[in-house]
Scaffold this motif. Structure first.
Motif, PDB file in Angstrom:
ATOM      1  N   LYS A 192     -15.971  41.181 -16.629  1.00 49.93           N
ATOM      2  CA  LYS A 192     -16.698  39.931 -16.604  1.00 49.93           C
ATOM      3  C   LYS A 192     -18.188  40.123 -16.146  1.00 49.93           C
ATOM      4  O   LYS A 192     -18.926  39.472 -16.689  1.00 49.93           O
ATOM      5  CB  LYS A 192     -15.979  38.854 -15.746  1.00 49.93           C
ATOM      6  CG  LYS A 192     -16.395  37.530 -15.644  1.00 49.93           C
ATOM      7  CD  LYS A 192     -16.205  36.800 -14.567  1.00 49.93           C
ATOM      8  CE  LYS A 192     -16.628  37.387 -13.096  1.00 49.93           C
ATOM      9  NZ  LYS A 192     -16.147  36.511 -12.037  1.00 49.93           N
ATOM     10  N   GLY A 247     -14.927  32.968 -18.594  1.00 52.26           N
ATOM     11  CA  GLY A 247     -13.553  33.359 -18.782  1.00 52.26           C
ATOM     12  C   GLY A 247     -12.411  32.543 -18.000  1.00 52.26           C
ATOM     13  O   GLY A 247     -11.131  32.672 -18.224  1.00 52.26           O
ATOM     14  N   MET A 277     -11.497  35.375 -21.329  1.00 51.01           N
ATOM     15  CA  MET A 277     -12.699  35.960 -21.952  1.00 51.01           C
ATOM     16  C   MET A 277     -12.629  35.947 -23.433  1.00 51.01           C
ATOM     17  O   MET A 277     -13.684  35.651 -24.192  1.00 51.01           O
ATOM     18  CB  MET A 277     -12.861  37.103 -21.269  1.00 51.01           C
ATOM     19  CG  MET A 277     -13.682  36.959 -19.719  1.00 51.01           C
ATOM     20  SD  MET A 277     -14.092  38.540 -18.860  1.00 51.01           S
ATOM     21  CE  MET A 277     -12.659  39.266 -18.491  1.00 51.01           C
ATOM     22  N   GLU A 280     -13.049  32.350 -24.770  1.00 55.02           N
ATOM     23  CA  GLU A 280     -14.269  31.602 -24.531  1.00 55.02           C
ATOM     24  C   GLU A 280     -15.308  32.648 -25.088  1.00 55.02           C
ATOM     25  O   GLU A 280     -16.512  32.159 -25.475  1.00 55.02           O
ATOM     26  CB  GLU A 280     -14.506  31.708 -23.004  1.00 55.02           C
ATOM     27  CG  GLU A 280     -13.836  30.727 -22.294  1.00 55.02           C
ATOM     28  CD  GLU A 280     -13.819  30.301 -20.842  1.00 55.02           C
ATOM     29  OE1 GLU A 280     -14.705  30.564 -20.399  1.00 55.02           O
ATOM     30  OE2 GLU A 280     -12.779  29.897 -20.320  1.00 55.02           O
TER      31      GLU A 280
END
Length: 366
Positions: A192, A247, A277, A280
């Motif tokens: 991320k 996410g 994630m 999204e």
């Protein structure tokens, strides 16, 4: 990047500014000097069942206490990060006559650092604490940034405060105590950080070899530095810090749903966030122009490390209903963090439910 991981100990840093992150051997020196220079009335070590067994012996080898310490053990697992566990720790501190000059050492993963930090921030209106994260997830995320809290029922992190520890000590020796799936779970937060920060780190982290210690440890420190830089620019989460939730809007809802549903296997945090994630990233393509090539790259990376989960229509409906509890929401609006491109997050985005269903369809068919 303004690196804030302190490799070279300087005594003037002690008690000068909260929340600093120190690494490995010099971190232990820093804790010892902090205790020597500002002797606490009592020392309490909060650990869970696993860290009490596997991590406390190592801590006791590295620290020498001049007076007796007390250990408070809590049950292991997210399901116990709740008000009942918190009350038991508060009551234990009270029974042991803890006061505002006491010091709490939180030894554990995200559950311990979240709950322990919350306990320390609220007992006697706040007593000093130090985070000593033992999981990869806690090292790169939970223990850094000053967020402390507990879940409300199955809804994650509904109760909490932002309050920085005296310091954070990260010793990668603790990673040797982790099962492989917990190590991989922490990797989700590192991935991320690459997606929200920039292509240079993303390109390196997406192909990381967890068994290549030197390279992996370098990426671990850089991941912590990314989070520290973002938190320092926006400590109270007014704007930039929201990007760390990429996410997590759908990921937290998925994690909560699996936690409450007896027919589902409870997911590790990283497993849920990896799914979030992918979902999204698809929504980012539909709304923000995130490229299809980047979407495919993100999806392939997540599925390389994390198992695909099964969602049927009633699961998706329940997950969407849980979105109303997300902490980023304002005025009844569910707000997402999306990506225009890797390294370019956009906060406060609204998404209609039909697009969320399309994202789950993409996830299923990838």
């Amino acid at each position: 990047m303004n690196f804030k991981i302190y490799e070279n100990f300087n005594i003037t840093m002690v008690n000068n500014e909260k929340g600093k992150v120190y690494r490995n051997n010099l971190g232990w020196d820093n804790i010892s000097l902090l205790i020597k220079n500002s002797p606490p009335s009592q020392i309490f070590i909060i650990a869970d069942e696993n860290t009490y067994k596997y991590c406390l012996p190592y801590l006791l080898k590295r620290l020498q206490f001049e007076k007796p310490y007390e250990t408070i053990s809590i049950p292991e697992g997210e399901i116990h990060k709740n008000i009942a566990s918190t009350i038991k720790v508060w009551e234990t501190l009270s029974e042991m006559n803890a006061d505002k000059s006491s010091l709490i050492l939180n030894l554990g993963g995200g559950v311990v650092t979240d709950l322990g930090g919350f306990v320390a921030s609220t007992f006697k209106r706040g007593i000093p604490f130090i985070n000593i994260p033992t999981s990869l997830l806690a090292m790169v995320d939970a223990s850094v940034g000053g967020k402390n809290g507990i879940d409300l029922g199955h809804i994650k992190n509904q109760i909490g405060v932002i309050n920085f520890p005296e310091m954070v000590l990260i010793d990668t020796e603790f990673l040797k105590t982790l099962p492989q799936e917990h190590l991989i779970s922490g990797l989700a937060e590192m991935l991320k950080h690459g997606l929200i920060y920039g292509t240079k780190y993303w390109e390196r982290i997406k192909n990381v070899n967890l068994s290549h210690n030197a390279n992996f440890e370098e990426l671990l420190w850089e991941s912590i530095e990314i989070k520290k830089e973002i938190v320092e620019k926006d400590p109270t989460e007014k704007n930039l810090r929201k990007s760390l939730n990429y996410g997590h809007t759908l990921g937290h809802a998925i994690e909560s749903y699996f936690l409450q549903n007896n027919t589902k296997k409870t997911l590790l945090h990283g497993e849920a966030i990896a799914a979030g994630m992918v979902l999204e990233s698809f929504i980012s393509m539909e709304i923000c122009g995130f490229s299809e090539q980047s979407l495919l790259e993100v999806s392939a990376t997540m599925f390389k490390y994390f198992p695909k989960q099964t969602f049927i229509e009633r699961d998706i409906e329940a997950i969407i209903n849980l979105l109303i509890f997300d902490k980023k929401n304002r005025n009844g609006r569910v707000l997402f963090v999306l990506l225009k491109e890797i390294g370019h997050p956009i906060t406060d985005c609204t998404v209609n439910n039909s697009l969320i269903y399309k994202a789950f369809e993409y996830y299923k068919n990838f």
